[in-house]
Motif scaffolding. Structure first.
Motif, PDB file in Angstrom:
ATOM      1  N   HIS A   1      -3.750   2.048   1.626  1.00 18.19           N
ATOM      2  CA  HIS A   1      -3.232   2.277   0.277  1.00 18.19           C
ATOM      3  C   HIS A   1      -4.311   1.894  -0.725  1.00 18.19           C
ATOM      4  O   HIS A   1      -5.289   1.215  -0.399  1.00 18.19           O
ATOM      5  CB  HIS A   1      -1.971   1.455   0.006  1.00 18.19           C
ATOM      6  N   THR A   2      -4.118   2.327  -1.991  1.00 20.49           N
ATOM      7  CA  THR A   2      -5.050   1.935  -3.050  1.00 20.49           C
ATOM      8  C   THR A   2      -4.800   0.481  -3.416  1.00 20.49           C
ATOM      9  O   THR A   2      -3.688   0.107  -3.830  1.00 20.49           O
ATOM     10  CB  THR A   2      -4.878   2.834  -4.281  1.00 20.49           C
TER      11      THR A   2
ATOM     12  N   GLY B   1     -17.619   6.185  -5.452  1.00 26.08           N
ATOM     13  CA  GLY B   1     -16.943   6.411  -4.179  1.00 26.08           C
ATOM     14  C   GLY B   1     -15.485   5.995  -4.259  1.00 26.08           C
ATOM     15  O   GLY B   1     -14.710   6.467  -5.101  1.00 26.08           O
ATOM     16  N   ARG B   2     -15.127   5.111  -3.367  1.00 23.35           N
ATOM     17  CA  ARG B   2     -13.732   4.641  -3.342  1.00 23.35           C
ATOM     18  C   ARG B   2     -13.475   3.496  -4.309  1.00 23.35           C
ATOM     19  O   ARG B   2     -12.355   3.022  -4.406  1.00 23.35           O
ATOM     20  CB  ARG B   2     -13.371   4.176  -1.924  1.00 23.35           C
ATOM     21  N   TYR B   3     -14.508   3.031  -5.040  1.00 24.84           N
ATOM     22  CA  TYR B   3     -14.378   1.851  -5.902  1.00 24.84           C
ATOM     23  C   TYR B   3     -14.407   2.267  -7.365  1.00 24.84           C
ATOM     24  O   TYR B   3     -15.275   3.047  -7.790  1.00 24.84           O
ATOM     25  CB  TYR B   3     -15.494   0.859  -5.622  1.00 24.84           C
ATOM     26  N   SER B   4     -13.455   1.704  -8.148  1.00 21.08           N
ATOM     27  CA  SER B   4     -13.363   1.993  -9.582  1.00 21.08           C
ATOM     28  C   SER B   4     -13.236   0.676 -10.332  1.00 21.08           C
ATOM     29  O   SER B   4     -12.361  -0.155 -10.014  1.00 21.08           O
ATOM     30  CB  SER B   4     -12.152   2.884  -9.888  1.00 21.08           C
TER      31      SER B   4
ATOM     32  N   ILE C   1      -9.598  -0.087  -5.137  1.00 19.59           N
ATOM     33  CA  ILE C   1     -10.206   0.366  -3.878  1.00 19.59           C
ATOM     34  C   ILE C   1      -9.260   1.388  -3.263  1.00 19.59           C
ATOM     35  O   ILE C   1      -8.136   1.069  -2.896  1.00 19.59           O
ATOM     36  CB  ILE C   1     -10.426  -0.809  -2.906  1.00 19.59           C
ATOM     37  N   ALA C   2      -9.716   2.637  -3.177  1.00 18.81           N
ATOM     38  CA  ALA C   2      -8.876   3.710  -2.624  1.00 18.81           C
ATOM     39  C   ALA C   2      -8.907   3.643  -1.098  1.00 18.81           C
ATOM     40  O   ALA C   2      -9.971   3.532  -0.491  1.00 18.81           O
ATOM     41  CB  ALA C   2      -9.362   5.073  -3.114  1.00 18.81           C
ATOM     42  N   GLY C   3      -7.729   3.786  -0.476  1.00 19.99           N
ATOM     43  CA  GLY C   3      -7.641   3.799   0.984  1.00 19.99           C
ATOM     44  C   GLY C   3      -8.202   2.528   1.603  1.00 19.99           C
ATOM     45  O   GLY C   3      -9.203   2.574   2.323  1.00 19.99           O
TER      46      GLY C   3
ATOM     47  N   SER D   1      -5.200  -8.521   3.583  1.00 26.93           N
ATOM     48  CA  SER D   1      -3.959  -7.769   3.713  1.00 26.93           C
ATOM     49  C   SER D   1      -2.789  -8.639   4.141  1.00 26.93           C
ATOM     50  O   SER D   1      -1.648  -8.179   4.193  1.00 26.93           O
ATOM     51  CB  SER D   1      -4.133  -6.635   4.742  1.00 26.93           C
ATOM     52  N   SER D   2      -3.045  -9.888   4.457  1.00 28.74           N
ATOM     53  CA  SER D   2      -1.965 -10.790   4.856  1.00 28.74           C
ATOM     54  C   SER D   2      -1.313 -11.384   3.618  1.00 28.74           C
ATOM     55  O   SER D   2      -1.873 -11.338   2.517  1.00 28.74           O
ATOM     56  CB  SER D   2      -2.509 -11.903   5.744  1.00 28.74           C
TER      57      SER D   2
END
Length: 592
Positions: free
Chosen positions: A259-260, A291-294, A312-314, A343-344
């Motif tokens: 997920h984002t 890339g995936r970072y904004s 952070i996308a994906g 993610s925990s």
């Protein structure tokens, strides 16, 4: 010498006369607010003829007496002219009354006077904060600047006091002593006949980032303050410019894989900083995407705090293992931050909460209480310890135990004590087996130990049997063992008149089986007096059917004296034998 004494006495008399002619006033100074009610009193030691009061701002002189009141708002106050008291009660104080009140008392053709200072408080003007350290054109002070300010409270009567606050808390900064001086305004000086005063005080300290956006308050305290009229104050907001404040490494939890992920960090700086992220060597500036970072523009939250966001996308598992570098820069400097993501869920706090602490305290208290109860029960012999008793040793038990320990030598032999009229006899293991119906092993020798008692010359046989007549009585409630007596009547232990040896054997059997006669058991081996013993034996004979053919038993002859420790053969006709290593069934001690 007499002249010196005379001068000294004259001086004392003069001072006494002068003091007696003085007028005492009460109070010396009266500090009042406008509109208050007050009483002023002048006193003299003797009766006065008249009483006059002059009050500033009043054109008329008040001639007062307890008998009349001619001026509205003013009445006589005191115990009377004959008591030498001249006073006035003012119903409502005006601001124009400020000054000295004069009282004049007529005494025997002369006039005495006294004065009272009457101060009518005048509320000062609003406090003013003056900055001694100037900010820049934008109204900011740089970090570590020495800040100085002055608070001024003008035209107060009496002078006002000053206190400093930062927000709602006392400032606790370095201040100068309170400076009080006359007001410089000539119009104010002449107002109400009393000079007005101005109060000033300065404060100073070095500014820090924590002082930014805080309110500096100067508060005046005056006589005129009331609940409906609170103290007056002035305030100034301090603005400080400083570089972004450093923080410990930040951590963001609870992000979802695939997920984002939105990573938010709050930093504090003034003015607004510029942001750039460094991820695996790649730099992503604010407002740009790589890339995936904004990286987003910082958002102002108030109180010099800014929210910095990285998207952070994906999100992948590899992303959670990286360290993200954040750099914030403004005009006063730059600061680097390290951000970690996971993610925990957020880990629980390692500290104990209030409930856990309370539970531990209660558990410890209960445990201590249980231990104390157990110790109390054991010490007092209650509850589960109620069955245990403390045996107090006596002379009799100590002598018996000592004799028993002396007879138990090596090999751990088992012996039994049998007390006879001639002494204490030790029964060995072989004799115990015979009493229990078991044969003694061949070649076994028992040790005989006899302690002989000497009978006194008197007829009292209580000493010979180790007891007294009153304590060794037959207990009729004890149930006799009739079955054993009937077996004796059958002939197994029958008595024969033809042989003295059999008589002695039967007497020994009766001694060893004394409880068959219904004799109460006793802790110690004791003997009955002769007459009671013969009566009990006769009763036993009759119960067993032997009384019809047998004559009353004769008194047993006195045995020969033996020394303790003599050794005899195991099969000899003695009353005591040594014990064998085996453990026989020891007969109970009885009283017969």
């Amino acid at each position: 010498m007499s002249r010196i004494v005379f001068i000294f006495l004259a001086a004392i008399l003069t001072d006494a006369l002068t003091w007696s002619q003085q007028v005492n006033v009460e109070p010396n100074t009266a500090l009042l607010n406008e509109g208050d009610r007050t009483e002023l009193l002048c006193r003299y030691g003797r009766s006065i003829n008249y009483c006059r009061i002059e009050i500033p701002g009043e054109e008329k002189v008040l001639n007062l007496s307890p008998e009349w009141s001619k001026t509205p708002g003013f009445t006589y106050y005191g115990a009377g002219l004959t008591a030498g008291q001249c006073g006035v009660s003012i119903e409502r104080v005006k601001a124009s009354y400020n000054g000295q009140v004069k009282c004049s008392l007529g005494v025997e053709g002369e006039e005495l006077s006294g004065t009272i200072d009457l101060v009518v408080a005048l509320r000062p003007q609003q406090p003013i904060i003056e900055l001694l350290t100037r900010p820049n054109r934008e109204g900011y002070f740089n970090e570590n600047t020495e800040f100085k300010a002055r608070c001024t409270v003008r035209d107060g009567r009496p002078p006002a006091n000053i206190s400093w606050f930062i927000d709602s808390m006392p400032a606790n900064k370095r201040t100068t002593p309170l400076d009080i001086r006359p007001s410089s305004n000539t119009n104010s000086n002449s107002r109400d006949n009393v000079e007005l005063s101005t109060s000033e005080q300065e404060i100073q300290w070095h500014l820090s980032p924590e002082d930014s956006n805080r309110k500096l308050v100067c508060r005046s305290h005056h006589q005129t303050d009331r609940e409906s009229l609170p103290p007056q104050e002035a305030a100034y907001i301090i603005n400080v410019r400083y570089a972004p404040i450093h923080q410990v490494d930040a951590a963001v939890y609870g992000l979802y894989l695939d997920h984002t992920a939105i990573v938010n960090i709050t930093i504090k700086a003034s003015p607004q900083p510029k942001i750039e992220w460094t991820i695996d060597g790649a730099i992503v500036s604010q407002g740009r995407t790589d890339g995936r970072y904004s990286a987003y523009e910082p958002q102002y939250l108030g109180n010099d705090e800014y929210n910095v966001t990285l998207a952070i996308a994906g999100l992948t598992l590899e992303d959670t293992t990286k360290v993200y570098q954040l750099r914030a820069t403004n005009e006063l400097g730059m600061t680097d931050y390290q951000v970690r993501i996971s993610s925990s869920s957020k880990p629980p706090s390692s500290s104990l909460d209030v409930a856990a602490i309370v539970g531990i305290v209660v558990a410890v208290a209960v445990l201590v209480l249980i231990v104390l109860l157990i110790l109390f029960a054991r010490a007092t012999g209650r509850w589960c310890f109620g069955g245990k008793s403390i045996k107090t040793p006596t002379n009799e038990t100590q002598s018996d135990k000592q004799l028993e320990l002396e007879t138990q030598q090596s090999h751990g032999q088992n012996v039994a004590l049998l007390e006879t009229p001639n002494g204490i006899t030790l029964l060995g293991a072989s004799k115990l087996r015979e009493s229990n119906g078991a044969p003694a092993p061949n070649g076994t020798q028992d040790r005989l130990s006899v302690e002989t008692r000497r009978k006194p010359n008197d007829d009292d046989d209580s000493f010979e049997y180790g007891t007294d007549r009153e304590s060794s009585v037959y207990n009729p409630t004890t149930r006799p063992l009739k079955s054993i007596l009937m077996s004796q009547a059958g002939g197994r232990n029958s008595r024969s008149s033809a042989s003295d040896k059999e008589d002695g054997t039967e007497h020994a059997d009766l001694l060893q089986k004394g409880n068959q006669l219904g004799i109460p058991e006793s802790r110690f081996s004791r003997w009955l007096p002769k007459d009671q013993r013969e009566l009990i034996e006769k009763q036993a004979m009759l119960l067993s059917g032997r009384g019809k053919a047998k004559a009353p038993p004769a008194t047993p002859p006195k045995p020969q004296k033996l020394q303790i420790g003599d050794t005899i053969a195991a099969n000899s006709h003695t009353t005591t034998t040594a014990a064998t290593p085996t453990t026989p069934k020891i007969p109970q001690e009885t009283e017969i």
